[in-house]
Design a protein around this motif. Structure first.
Motif, PDB file in Angstrom:
ATOM      1  N   THR A  66     -74.336  66.650  21.098  1.00 37.04           N
ATOM      2  CA  THR A  66     -72.992  67.006  20.323  1.00 37.04           C
ATOM      3  C   THR A  66     -72.978  65.971  18.983  1.00 37.04           C
ATOM      4  OG1 THR A  66     -72.179  67.307  22.390  1.00 37.04           O
ATOM      5  CG2 THR A  66     -70.530  67.182  20.564  1.00 37.04           C
ATOM      6  N   PRO A  67     -72.923  66.861  17.826  1.00 36.92           N
ATOM      7  CA  PRO A  67     -73.108  66.342  16.573  1.00 36.92           C
ATOM      8  C   PRO A  67     -71.722  65.704  16.328  1.00 36.92           C
ATOM      9  CG  PRO A  67     -72.972  68.659  16.254  1.00 36.92           C
ATOM     10  CD  PRO A  67     -73.067  68.284  17.747  1.00 36.92           C
ATOM     11  N   ALA A  68     -71.752  64.450  15.867  1.00 44.01           N
ATOM     12  CA  ALA A  68     -70.617  63.657  15.649  1.00 44.01           C
ATOM     13  C   ALA A  68     -69.708  64.315  14.563  1.00 44.01           C
ATOM     14  CB  ALA A  68     -71.060  62.281  14.759  1.00 44.01           C
ATOM     15  N   PRO A  69     -68.585  64.552  15.076  1.00 45.37           N
ATOM     16  CA  PRO A  69     -67.576  65.240  14.161  1.00 45.37           C
ATOM     17  C   PRO A  69     -67.587  64.725  12.662  1.00 45.37           C
ATOM     18  CG  PRO A  69     -66.426  63.765  15.666  1.00 45.37           C
ATOM     19  CD  PRO A  69     -67.745  63.559  16.094  1.00 45.37           C
ATOM     20  N   THR A  70     -67.640  65.608  11.906  1.00 43.80           N
ATOM     21  CA  THR A  70     -67.610  65.347  10.527  1.00 43.80           C
ATOM     22  C   THR A  70     -66.086  65.401   9.959  1.00 43.80           C
ATOM     23  OG1 THR A  70     -67.931  67.554   9.759  1.00 43.80           O
ATOM     24  CG2 THR A  70     -70.113  66.085   9.728  1.00 43.80           C
ATOM     25  N   THR A  71     -65.657  64.414   9.862  1.00 43.89           N
ATOM     26  CA  THR A  71     -64.260  64.271   9.174  1.00 43.89           C
ATOM     27  C   THR A  71     -64.204  63.479   7.705  1.00 43.89           C
ATOM     28  OG1 THR A  71     -64.133  62.164  10.322  1.00 43.89           O
ATOM     29  CG2 THR A  71     -63.258  63.777  11.420  1.00 43.89           C
ATOM     30  N   THR A  72     -63.426  64.325   7.090  1.00 42.97           N
ATOM     31  CA  THR A  72     -63.198  63.837   5.807  1.00 42.97           C
ATOM     32  C   THR A  72     -62.279  62.683   5.675  1.00 42.97           C
ATOM     33  OG1 THR A  72     -64.144  65.938   4.946  1.00 42.97           O
ATOM     34  CG2 THR A  72     -63.165  64.425   3.397  1.00 42.97           C
ATOM     35  N   PRO A  73     -62.195  61.529   5.192  1.00 42.19           N
ATOM     36  CA  PRO A  73     -61.212  60.749   5.367  1.00 42.19           C
ATOM     37  C   PRO A  73     -59.849  61.254   4.416  1.00 42.19           C
ATOM     38  CG  PRO A  73     -62.864  59.944   3.953  1.00 42.19           C
ATOM     39  CD  PRO A  73     -63.261  61.184   4.495  1.00 42.19           C
ATOM     40  N   PRO A  74     -58.878  61.242   4.953  1.00 41.39           N
ATOM     41  CA  PRO A  74     -57.802  61.823   3.915  1.00 41.39           C
ATOM     42  C   PRO A  74     -57.571  61.074   2.627  1.00 41.39           C
ATOM     43  CG  PRO A  74     -56.905  60.030   5.668  1.00 41.39           C
ATOM     44  CD  PRO A  74     -58.494  60.426   5.868  1.00 41.39           C
ATOM     45  N   ILE A  75     -57.065  62.094   1.929  1.00 36.46           N
ATOM     46  CA  ILE A  75     -57.061  61.716   0.494  1.00 36.46           C
ATOM     47  C   ILE A  75     -55.637  60.857   0.432  1.00 36.46           C
ATOM     48  CG2 ILE A  75     -56.793  62.454  -1.905  1.00 36.46           C
ATOM     49  CD1 ILE A  75     -58.707  64.759  -1.008  1.00 36.46           C
ATOM     50  N   PRO A  76     -55.782  59.651  -0.203  1.00 39.90           N
ATOM     51  CA  PRO A  76     -54.462  58.992  -0.192  1.00 39.90           C
ATOM     52  C   PRO A  76     -53.405  59.824  -1.243  1.00 39.90           C
ATOM     53  CG  PRO A  76     -56.269  57.524  -0.704  1.00 39.90           C
ATOM     54  CD  PRO A  76     -56.724  58.935  -0.560  1.00 39.90           C
ATOM     55  N   THR A  77     -52.276  59.726  -0.822  1.00 40.89           N
ATOM     56  CA  THR A  77     -51.242  60.385  -1.641  1.00 40.89           C
ATOM     57  C   THR A  77     -49.993  59.722  -1.674  1.00 40.89           C
ATOM     58  OG1 THR A  77     -50.417  61.813   0.577  1.00 40.89           O
ATOM     59  CG2 THR A  77     -52.092  62.951  -0.806  1.00 40.89           C
ATOM     60  N   VAL A  78     -49.237  59.897  -2.667  1.00 37.26           N
ATOM     61  CA  VAL A  78     -47.970  59.291  -2.991  1.00 37.26           C
ATOM     62  C   VAL A  78     -46.876  60.148  -2.332  1.00 37.26           C
ATOM     63  CG1 VAL A  78     -48.875  58.237  -5.090  1.00 37.26           C
ATOM     64  CG2 VAL A  78     -47.798  60.525  -5.227  1.00 37.26           C
ATOM     65  N   ALA A  79     -45.650  59.733  -2.358  1.00 32.30           N
ATOM     66  CA  ALA A  79     -44.476  60.454  -2.001  1.00 32.30           C
ATOM     67  C   ALA A  79     -44.289  61.712  -2.641  1.00 32.30           C
ATOM     68  CB  ALA A  79     -43.174  59.592  -1.969  1.00 32.30           C
ATOM     69  N   GLY A  80     -44.209  62.903  -2.133  1.00 32.71           N
ATOM     70  CA  GLY A  80     -44.325  63.902  -2.673  1.00 32.71           C
ATOM     71  C   GLY A  80     -45.561  64.853  -2.561  1.00 32.71           C
ATOM     72  N   GLY A  81     -46.444  64.134  -2.160  1.00 31.62           N
ATOM     73  CA  GLY A  81     -47.811  64.631  -1.793  1.00 31.62           C
ATOM     74  C   GLY A  81     -48.819  64.827  -2.621  1.00 31.62           C
ATOM     75  N   CYS A  82     -48.831  64.303  -3.942  1.00 26.21           N
ATOM     76  CA  CYS A  82     -49.589  64.525  -4.861  1.00 26.21           C
ATOM     77  C   CYS A  82     -50.654  63.257  -4.554  1.00 26.21           C
ATOM     78  CB  CYS A  82     -49.151  63.928  -6.235  1.00 26.21           C
ATOM     79  SG  CYS A  82     -47.789  65.271  -6.705  1.00 26.21           S
ATOM     80  N   GLU A  83     -52.054  63.612  -5.158  1.00 25.01           N
ATOM     81  CA  GLU A  83     -52.949  62.470  -5.073  1.00 25.01           C
ATOM     82  C   GLU A  83     -52.691  61.736  -6.160  1.00 25.01           C
ATOM     83  OE1 GLU A  83     -56.963  64.094  -5.424  1.00 25.01           O
ATOM     84  OE2 GLU A  83     -56.409  65.880  -3.936  1.00 25.01           O
ATOM     85  N   TYR A  84     -53.349  60.405  -5.861  1.00 24.69           N
ATOM     86  CA  TYR A  84     -53.144  59.404  -6.866  1.00 24.69           C
ATOM     87  C   TYR A  84     -54.022  59.594  -8.011  1.00 24.69           C
ATOM     88  CZ  TYR A  84     -50.817  55.772  -3.771  1.00 24.69           C
ATOM     89  OH  TYR A  84     -50.006  55.167  -3.049  1.00 24.69           O
ATOM     90  N   TYR A  85     -53.484  59.464  -9.368  1.00 22.35           N
ATOM     91  CA  TYR A  85     -54.273  59.604 -10.567  1.00 22.35           C
ATOM     92  C   TYR A  85     -55.362  58.718 -10.734  1.00 22.35           C
ATOM     93  CZ  TYR A  85     -50.721  62.280 -13.142  1.00 22.35           C
ATOM     94  OH  TYR A  85     -49.872  63.298 -13.370  1.00 22.35           O
ATOM     95  N   SER A  86     -56.562  59.166 -11.273  1.00 23.70           N
ATOM     96  CA  SER A  86     -57.518  58.336 -11.311  1.00 23.70           C
ATOM     97  C   SER A  86     -57.236  57.207 -12.367  1.00 23.70           C
ATOM     98  CB  SER A  86     -58.958  59.111 -11.875  1.00 23.70           C
ATOM     99  OG  SER A  86     -58.581  59.544 -12.915  1.00 23.70           O
TER     100      SER A  86
END
Length: 148
Positions: A66-86
């Motif tokens: 059974t292949p290991a599940p490929t999970t993408t780590p969650p993208i860190p977000t701020v309150a409101g659901g936006c991704e952090y700016y680079s």
């Protein structure tokens, strides 16, 4: 056996069972657990001859992995659901939660000697920044001096 045929030799990693029928004998081949049959699964003895002259072969089944599940780590977000700016070159961004933690304000500033071009703040509400791109910090020109 009934029908005049010789018994089959043992099937390695399997077995053969015989059933007497009105027309003769039927041989049924099965493999042990973990093995797959390659060849015929039955042979009938009629008038001294098997319908299949040789028994099948039982081949070890390849292990199922059974292949290991490929999970993408969650993208860190701020309150409101936006991704952090680079990161901002030659500057920085700070975040402040607002509206009881349901939104975030990003505040941009530049390092000493640099000037900001663009919005100095951006608000995140329902997953969207009010300013889609961060500002740019550019080197300030040296002060000009007037000759006396």
């Amino acid at each position: 056996v009934n029908g005049g045929c010789e018994y089959f030799s043992n099937v390695v990693n399997g077995r053969v069972s015989y059933t007497t029928r009105s027309f003769g004998t039927s041989a049924r081949f099965t493999c042990s657990s973990g093995f797959d049959i390659q060849g015929t699964t039955t042979s009938n003895c009629v008038s001294g001859t098997w319908s299949s002259s040789s028994p099948p072969v039982c081949i070890r089944r390849p292990p199922t992995t059974t292949p290991a599940p490929t999970t993408t780590p969650p993208i860190p977000t701020v309150a409101g659901g936006c991704e952090y700016y680079s990161s901002v070159s030659n500057g920085r961004v700070s975040y402040t939660a607002r509206n009881s933690g349901t939104s975030t304000r990003a505040a941009f500033s530049c390092d000493d000697g640099f000037a900001i071009f663009g919005s100095t703040t951006s608000d995140c509400v329902t997953g969207t920044w009010s300013s889609s791109t961060p500002p740019v910090c550019v080197l300030r020109p040296p002060p000009t001096t007037q000759p006396p």
